[in-house]
Design a protein around this motif. Sequence first.
Motif, PDB file in Angstrom:
ATOM      1  N   PHE A  21       0.828  -1.216   0.000  1.00  0.00           N
ATOM      2  CA  PHE A  21       0.000   0.000   0.000  1.00  0.00           C
ATOM      3  C   PHE A  21       0.855   1.256   0.000  1.00  0.00           C
ATOM      4  CE2 PHE A  21      -4.204  -1.537   2.115  1.00  0.00           C
ATOM      5  CZ  PHE A  21      -4.467  -2.296   1.000  1.00  0.00           C
ATOM      6  N   ALA A  22       1.921   1.255   0.780  1.00  0.00           N
ATOM      7  CA  ALA A  22       2.717   2.462   0.979  1.00  0.00           C
ATOM      8  C   ALA A  22       3.787   2.671  -0.075  1.00  0.00           C
ATOM      9  CB  ALA A  22       3.374   2.414   2.358  1.00  0.00           C
ATOM     10  N   SER A  23       3.980   1.727  -0.962  1.00  0.00           N
ATOM     11  CA  SER A  23       5.098   1.825  -1.901  1.00  0.00           C
ATOM     12  C   SER A  23       4.730   2.638  -3.134  1.00  0.00           C
ATOM     13  CB  SER A  23       5.562   0.437  -2.318  1.00  0.00           C
ATOM     14  OG  SER A  23       4.553  -0.208  -3.042  1.00  0.00           O
ATOM     15  N   SER A  24       5.712   3.342  -3.632  1.00  0.00           N
ATOM     16  CA  SER A  24       5.603   4.015  -4.921  1.00  0.00           C
ATOM     17  C   SER A  24       6.739   3.551  -5.830  1.00  0.00           C
ATOM     18  CB  SER A  24       5.660   5.531  -4.743  1.00  0.00           C
ATOM     19  OG  SER A  24       6.891   5.891  -4.158  1.00  0.00           O
ATOM     20  N   HIS A  25       7.361   2.486  -5.435  1.00  0.00           N
ATOM     21  CA  HIS A  25       8.531   1.927  -6.099  1.00  0.00           C
ATOM     22  C   HIS A  25       8.209   0.474  -6.438  1.00  0.00           C
ATOM     23  CE1 HIS A  25      12.749   0.585  -6.372  1.00  0.00           C
ATOM     24  NE2 HIS A  25      13.016   1.845  -6.605  1.00  0.00           N
ATOM     25  N   TRP A  26       8.509   0.046  -7.658  1.00  0.00           N
ATOM     26  CA  TRP A  26       8.133  -1.297  -8.084  1.00  0.00           C
ATOM     27  C   TRP A  26       8.803  -2.394  -7.263  1.00  0.00           C
ATOM     28  CZ3 TRP A  26       3.989  -2.676 -10.119  1.00  0.00           C
ATOM     29  CH2 TRP A  26       3.334  -1.894 -11.062  1.00  0.00           C
ATOM     30  N   VAL A  69       6.490 -11.891 -13.504  1.00  0.00           N
ATOM     31  CA  VAL A  69       6.074 -10.991 -14.586  1.00  0.00           C
ATOM     32  C   VAL A  69       6.040  -9.545 -14.097  1.00  0.00           C
ATOM     33  CG1 VAL A  69       4.163 -10.424 -16.139  1.00  0.00           C
ATOM     34  CG2 VAL A  69       4.844 -12.791 -15.848  1.00  0.00           C
ATOM     35  N   ILE A  70       5.580  -9.322 -12.854  1.00  0.00           N
ATOM     36  CA  ILE A  70       5.566  -7.963 -12.303  1.00  0.00           C
ATOM     37  C   ILE A  70       6.992  -7.425 -12.190  1.00  0.00           C
ATOM     38  CG2 ILE A  70       5.132  -6.631 -10.195  1.00  0.00           C
ATOM     39  CD1 ILE A  70       2.591  -8.295  -9.853  1.00  0.00           C
ATOM     40  N   LEU A  71       7.891  -8.251 -11.696  1.00  0.00           N
ATOM     41  CA  LEU A  71       9.283  -7.812 -11.566  1.00  0.00           C
ATOM     42  C   LEU A  71       9.902  -7.542 -12.936  1.00  0.00           C
ATOM     43  CD1 LEU A  71      11.358  -7.249  -9.395  1.00  0.00           C
ATOM     44  CD2 LEU A  71      12.132  -9.599  -9.607  1.00  0.00           C
ATOM     45  N   PHE A  72       9.605  -8.379 -13.906  1.00  0.00           N
ATOM     46  CA  PHE A  72      10.121  -8.168 -15.260  1.00  0.00           C
ATOM     47  C   PHE A  72       9.532  -6.904 -15.880  1.00  0.00           C
ATOM     48  CE2 PHE A  72       9.903  -8.901 -19.880  1.00  0.00           C
ATOM     49  CZ  PHE A  72      11.254  -8.937 -20.150  1.00  0.00           C
ATOM     50  N   ALA A  73       8.228  -6.685 -15.674  1.00  0.00           N
ATOM     51  CA  ALA A  73       7.598  -5.487 -16.231  1.00  0.00           C
ATOM     52  C   ALA A  73       8.132  -4.228 -15.557  1.00  0.00           C
ATOM     53  CB  ALA A  73       6.085  -5.572 -16.076  1.00  0.00           C
ATOM     54  N   GLY A  74       8.356  -4.286 -14.255  1.00  0.00           N
ATOM     55  CA  GLY A  74       8.955  -3.143 -13.569  1.00  0.00           C
ATOM     56  C   GLY A  74      10.353  -2.849 -14.069  1.00  0.00           C
ATOM     57  N   THR A  75      11.124  -3.905 -14.322  1.00  0.00           N
ATOM     58  CA  THR A  75      12.468  -3.734 -14.872  1.00  0.00           C
ATOM     59  C   THR A  75      12.417  -3.156 -16.284  1.00  0.00           C
ATOM     60  OG1 THR A  75      13.194  -5.616 -13.565  1.00  0.00           O
ATOM     61  CG2 THR A  75      14.627  -4.927 -15.355  1.00  0.00           C
ATOM     62  N   ALA A  76      11.478  -3.656 -17.103  1.00  0.00           N
ATOM     63  CA  ALA A  76      11.345  -3.134 -18.468  1.00  0.00           C
ATOM     64  C   ALA A  76      10.911  -1.673 -18.450  1.00  0.00           C
ATOM     65  CB  ALA A  76      10.335  -3.969 -19.252  1.00  0.00           C
ATOM     66  N   ASN A  77      10.021  -1.322 -17.535  1.00  0.00           N
ATOM     67  CA  ASN A  77       9.599   0.076 -17.430  1.00  0.00           C
ATOM     68  C   ASN A  77      10.751   0.946 -16.934  1.00  0.00           C
ATOM     69  OD1 ASN A  77       7.453   2.089 -17.562  1.00  0.00           O
ATOM     70  ND2 ASN A  77       7.760   2.199 -15.350  1.00  0.00           N
ATOM     71  N   ALA A  78      11.532   0.441 -15.986  1.00  0.00           N
ATOM     72  CA  ALA A  78      12.695   1.199 -15.509  1.00  0.00           C
ATOM     73  C   ALA A  78      13.728   1.359 -16.615  1.00  0.00           C
ATOM     74  CB  ALA A  78      13.312   0.503 -14.300  1.00  0.00           C
ATOM     75  N   TRP A  79      13.869   0.360 -17.443  1.00  0.00           N
ATOM     76  CA  TRP A  79      14.798   0.447 -18.573  1.00  0.00           C
ATOM     77  C   TRP A  79      14.329   1.521 -19.557  1.00  0.00           C
ATOM     78  CZ3 TRP A  79      19.343  -2.060 -19.592  1.00  0.00           C
ATOM     79  CH2 TRP A  79      19.842  -1.951 -20.886  1.00  0.00           C
ATOM     80  N   ALA A  80      13.011   1.589 -19.790  1.00  0.00           N
ATOM     81  CA  ALA A  80      12.486   2.542 -20.768  1.00  0.00           C
ATOM     82  C   ALA A  80      12.433   3.969 -20.213  1.00  0.00           C
ATOM     83  CB  ALA A  80      11.092   2.120 -21.206  1.00  0.00           C
ATOM     84  N   THR A  81      12.109   4.116 -18.933  1.00  0.00           N
ATOM     85  CA  THR A  81      11.906   5.460 -18.380  1.00  0.00           C
ATOM     86  C   THR A  81      13.077   5.960 -17.555  1.00  0.00           C
ATOM     87  OG1 THR A  81      10.826   4.619 -16.386  1.00  0.00           O
ATOM     88  CG2 THR A  81       9.421   5.119 -18.282  1.00  0.00           C
TER      89      THR A  81
END
Length: 184
Positions: A21-26, A69-81
């Motif tokens: 709930f408190a996180s804003s970080h993947w 999949v969530i960890l991979f998607a977070g990594t892919a989003n971090a790679w892109a942004t």
Amino acid sequence: MNPYVLTTLLSSLGLGTTLTFASSHWLLAWMGLEINTLAIIPLMAQHHHPRAVEATTKYFLIQATAAAVILFAGTANAWATGEWSMANMSDPVATTMVLAALSLKVGLAPMHFWMPEVLQGLDLLTGLVLSTWQKLAPFALIIQTSQAFDPLLLTALGLTSTLIGGWGGLNQTQLRKVLAYSSI
């Protein structure tokens, strides 16, 4: 089960949900989801019955797949942004993967296939925790990242889940399956 172990597991459920709930970080959100999953696994398998062990194994495999999949998607989003923030979901592939993984974690239709079988193998109290408390953290992530998703897709997921959950529960005679379909 030992009361100290039970207290530790239940407080871990609360910790994992609060962390998500408190996180804003993947990475922190993923960690909270994993704490939740690892805290409920011993509660699911506490009755040494083959159906409980089978349900626990199915649940673990589904949740581990969704978490990966969530960890991979977070990594892919971090790679892109260039940042791990959940507020900046601009990569469409990562956004789609996150929505699919969170739908799998929650049990939204059409990713609901595991829910009736898993709940059928559990006792009623553990099934109640699984179909209510365990869904809070993934729902919070869906709400936190909902601005990145297509509103029509979210509406379609909601309507599909409502229809499948309602129609699937109509002809059930077992309480756990009714609980599973009402949870979808």
